[in-house]
Design an enzyme around this catalytic site. Structure first.
Site, mmCIF file in Angstrom:
data_model
loop_
_atom_site.group_PDB
_atom_site.id
_atom_site.type_symbol
_atom_site.label_atom_id
_atom_site.label_comp_id
_atom_site.label_asym_id
_atom_site.label_seq_id
_atom_site.Cartn_x
_atom_site.Cartn_y
_atom_site.Cartn_z
ATOM 1 N N LYS A 13 18.881 134.041 -58.303
ATOM 2 C CA LYS A 13 20.125 133.646 -57.627
ATOM 3 C C LYS A 13 20.748 132.421 -58.302
ATOM 4 O O LYS A 13 21.932 132.412 -58.628
ATOM 5 C CB LYS A 13 19.861 133.329 -56.142
ATOM 6 C CG LYS A 13 19.263 134.471 -55.348
ATOM 7 C CD LYS A 13 19.086 134.105 -53.876
ATOM 8 C CE LYS A 13 18.117 132.970 -53.628
ATOM 9 N NZ LYS A 13 16.712 133.258 -53.988
ATOM 10 N N ARG A 86 20.038 132.790 -44.689
ATOM 11 C CA ARG A 86 18.691 133.261 -44.949
ATOM 12 C C ARG A 86 18.032 133.834 -43.706
ATOM 13 O O ARG A 86 16.881 134.239 -43.750
ATOM 14 C CB ARG A 86 17.873 132.071 -45.401
ATOM 15 C CG ARG A 86 17.165 132.238 -46.710
ATOM 16 C CD ARG A 86 16.504 130.898 -46.954
ATOM 17 N NE ARG A 86 15.626 130.875 -48.038
ATOM 18 C CZ ARG A 86 15.960 130.531 -49.282
ATOM 19 N NH1 ARG A 86 17.199 130.259 -49.593
ATOM 20 N NH2 ARG A 86 15.033 130.466 -50.182
ATOM 21 N N ARG A 125 8.611 128.933 -64.379
ATOM 22 C CA ARG A 125 9.891 128.250 -64.159
ATOM 23 C C ARG A 125 9.777 126.743 -64.382
ATOM 24 O O ARG A 125 8.802 126.108 -64.009
ATOM 25 C CB ARG A 125 10.388 128.492 -62.738
ATOM 26 C CG ARG A 125 11.664 127.673 -62.466
ATOM 27 C CD ARG A 125 12.474 128.157 -61.339
ATOM 28 N NE ARG A 125 11.773 128.136 -60.085
ATOM 29 C CZ ARG A 125 12.319 128.530 -58.954
ATOM 30 N NH1 ARG A 125 13.559 128.983 -58.948
ATOM 31 N NH2 ARG A 125 11.633 128.496 -57.844
ATOM 32 N N ARG A 158 8.717 122.836 -59.995
ATOM 33 C CA ARG A 158 9.030 122.583 -58.588
ATOM 34 C C ARG A 158 7.751 122.571 -57.766
ATOM 35 O O ARG A 158 6.891 123.415 -57.964
ATOM 36 C CB ARG A 158 9.979 123.679 -58.078
ATOM 37 C CG ARG A 158 11.372 123.165 -57.802
ATOM 38 C CD ARG A 158 12.353 124.268 -57.587
ATOM 39 N NE ARG A 158 12.093 125.064 -56.386
ATOM 40 C CZ ARG A 158 12.903 126.022 -55.949
ATOM 41 N NH1 ARG A 158 14.013 126.292 -56.598
ATOM 42 N NH2 ARG A 158 12.610 126.714 -54.870
HETATM 43 P P1 AP5 Z 1 16.091 131.297 -60.386
HETATM 44 O O1 AP5 Z 1 17.488 131.571 -60.834
HETATM 45 O O2 AP5 Z 1 15.648 129.903 -60.312
HETATM 46 O O3 AP5 Z 1 15.805 132.092 -59.035
HETATM 47 P P2 AP5 Z 1 16.264 131.814 -57.552
HETATM 48 O O4 AP5 Z 1 16.546 133.141 -56.939
HETATM 49 O O5 AP5 Z 1 17.336 130.790 -57.501
HETATM 50 O O6 AP5 Z 1 14.882 131.255 -57.005
HETATM 51 P P3 AP5 Z 1 14.582 130.055 -56.010
HETATM 52 O O7 AP5 Z 1 13.112 129.786 -56.098
HETATM 53 O O8 AP5 Z 1 15.495 128.924 -56.252
HETATM 54 O O9 AP5 Z 1 14.866 130.754 -54.674
HETATM 55 P P4 AP5 Z 1 14.431 130.320 -53.284
HETATM 56 O O10 AP5 Z 1 15.332 131.163 -52.482
HETATM 57 O O11 AP5 Z 1 12.993 130.460 -53.000
HETATM 58 O O12 AP5 Z 1 14.617 128.749 -53.317
HETATM 59 P P5 AP5 Z 1 15.769 127.787 -52.796
HETATM 60 O O13 AP5 Z 1 15.895 126.674 -53.721
HETATM 61 O O14 AP5 Z 1 16.963 128.552 -52.412
HETATM 62 O O15 AP5 Z 1 15.129 132.120 -61.379
HETATM 63 C C1 AP5 Z 1 13.717 132.078 -61.226
HETATM 64 C C2 AP5 Z 1 13.053 132.044 -62.601
HETATM 65 O O16 AP5 Z 1 13.278 133.265 -63.293
HETATM 66 C C3 AP5 Z 1 13.575 130.951 -63.547
HETATM 67 O O17 AP5 Z 1 12.514 130.517 -64.317
HETATM 68 C C4 AP5 Z 1 14.636 131.694 -64.392
HETATM 69 O O18 AP5 Z 1 14.814 131.084 -65.662
HETATM 70 C C5 AP5 Z 1 14.011 133.079 -64.494
HETATM 71 N N1 AP5 Z 1 15.003 134.168 -64.545
HETATM 72 C C6 AP5 Z 1 16.125 134.282 -63.789
HETATM 73 N N2 AP5 Z 1 16.760 135.436 -64.062
HETATM 74 C C7 AP5 Z 1 16.014 136.076 -65.000
HETATM 75 C C8 AP5 Z 1 16.140 137.316 -65.683
HETATM 76 N N3 AP5 Z 1 17.171 138.152 -65.439
HETATM 77 N N4 AP5 Z 1 15.178 137.663 -66.583
HETATM 78 C C9 AP5 Z 1 14.138 136.833 -66.825
HETATM 79 N N5 AP5 Z 1 13.948 135.636 -66.219
HETATM 80 C C10 AP5 Z 1 14.876 135.263 -65.318
HETATM 81 O O19 AP5 Z 1 15.084 127.273 -51.454
HETATM 82 C C11 AP5 Z 1 13.938 126.461 -51.479
HETATM 83 C C12 AP5 Z 1 13.446 126.216 -50.075
HETATM 84 O O20 AP5 Z 1 14.459 125.493 -49.345
HETATM 85 C C13 AP5 Z 1 13.174 127.457 -49.235
HETATM 86 O O21 AP5 Z 1 11.875 127.971 -49.456
HETATM 87 C C14 AP5 Z 1 13.369 126.903 -47.826
HETATM 88 O O22 AP5 Z 1 12.247 126.184 -47.401
HETATM 89 C C15 AP5 Z 1 14.528 125.942 -48.004
HETATM 90 N N6 AP5 Z 1 15.825 126.573 -47.764
HETATM 91 C C16 AP5 Z 1 16.816 126.787 -48.682
HETATM 92 N N7 AP5 Z 1 17.860 127.419 -48.131
HETATM 93 C C17 AP5 Z 1 17.538 127.622 -46.824
HETATM 94 C C18 AP5 Z 1 18.188 128.247 -45.736
HETATM 95 N N8 AP5 Z 1 19.411 128.818 -45.861
HETATM 96 N N9 AP5 Z 1 17.554 128.272 -44.538
HETATM 97 C C19 AP5 Z 1 16.336 127.721 -44.369
HETATM 98 N N10 AP5 Z 1 15.650 127.124 -45.361
HETATM 99 C C20 AP5 Z 1 16.248 127.075 -46.580
HETATM 100 MG MG MG Z 2 17.496 128.835 -56.692
#
Ligand code: AP5
Ligand code: MG
Ligand code: ZN
Length: 213
Positions: A13, A86, A125, A158
């Site tokens: 994402k 989410r 990552r 992370r």
């Molecule tokens: P990346 O682009 O970083 O993936 P992502 O989907 O953004 O993954 P996140 O870990 O950021 O998602 P998340 O939803 O768990 O975390 P968030 O920060 O939102 O890509 C991942 C890896 O793959 C990278 O190394 C990248 O280089 C590689 N990659 C990408 N595309 C690729 C491809 N096509 N081919 C090969 N490699 C590729 O949330 C973190 C925490 O915050 C949550 O767990 C929760 O506790 C809290 N939180 C956030 N939002 C909310 C909400 N709305 N409600 C409640 N809690 C929330």
């Molecule tokens: Mg992300």
């Protein structure tokens, strides 16, 4: 355009959001990035405990942060929400916020990636301490090792990317977030994409579909 990026943790994402926000000239709003950027504050400390256990931050807190962000001027012509909503209650509250703003969603982009690919991606990552940009040591490395291409800051792992925490995050995804696929499908907004293709190919596919809509 007003868009949501949906998908499991590690689906890509954040990576797609950076490309799409540039191409469409709309702000990229990631609730995860906002929480991590607040690390020094009381809010940041409170949510870090929750995040590092792989659980979701409470809905009301998350919605109020997004609501404030959407009121800013740069969201007038659109926005790209990454990692929000989410849960069903967050989606229902977002609908209400948008109604108050007199705005409507254009599409919800869903990135499909199998669990085993996700676990591999998270293990490699690296994220920028400065701007939050995501890299992967094998599939998406920075130009110079350990440093961000965009801002030059150091890259780090992370705290919630430990395998055990990733499994917890996946569990939370299937319980709380996956039902949103059906929620937006019923509204006729969902667009499906295979998130295992390479990064630029996926961006092109999304752009093509969005511009055809
Ligand atoms: P990346 O682009 O970083 O993936 P992502 O989907 O953004 O993954 P996140 O870990 O950021 O998602 P998340 O939803 O768990 O975390 P968030 O920060 O939102 O890509 C991942 C890896 O793959 C990278 O190394 C990248 O280089 C590689 N990659 C990408 N595309 C690729 C491809 N096509 N081919 C090969 N490699 C590729 O949330 C973190 C925490 O915050 C949550 O767990 C929760 O506790 C809290 N939180 C956030 N939002 C909310 C909400 N709305 N409600 C409640 N809690 C929330
Ligand atoms: Mg992300
Ligand atoms: Zn950076």
């Amino acid at each position: 355009m007003r868009l949501i990026l949906l998908g499991a943790p590690g689906a890509g994402k954040g990576t797609q959001a950076v490309n799409l926000s540039k191409r469409l000239n709309i702000p990229h709003i990631s609730t995860g990035d906002i929480f991590r950027a607040n690390e020094g504050t009381e809010l940041g400390r409170k949510v870090k405990q929750i995040i590092d256990q792989g659980m979701l931050v409470p809905d009301d807190l998350t919605v109020s942060i997004v609501k404030d962000r959407l009121k800013k001027d740069d969201c007038k012509n659109g926005f790209l929400l990454d990692g929000f909503p989410r849960t069903i209650p967050q989606a229902v509250q977002l609908d209400e916020v948008l109604r108050e703003m007199g705005a409507e969603l254009d599409a919800v982009i869903n990135l499909n990636v199998p669990d085993e690919v996700i676990v591999r991606r998270m293990a490699g990552r690296r994220v920028c301490k400065g701007c939050g940009m995501s890299y992967h040591i094998v599939s998406n490395p920075p130009k110079s090792e350990g440093l961000c291409d965009v801002c030059g800051e150091e890259l780090k792992i992370r705290d919630d990317d430990k395998e055990q925490t990733v499994l917890e995050r996946l569990k939370a995804y299937y319980e709380k977030t996956e039902p949103l696929v059906e929620y937006y499908e019923k509204k006729g907004l969902l667009l499906h994409f295979d998130g295992t293709k390479d990064i630029t190919e996926t961006t092109e596919e999304i752009m093509d579909k969005l511009l055809k809509e």
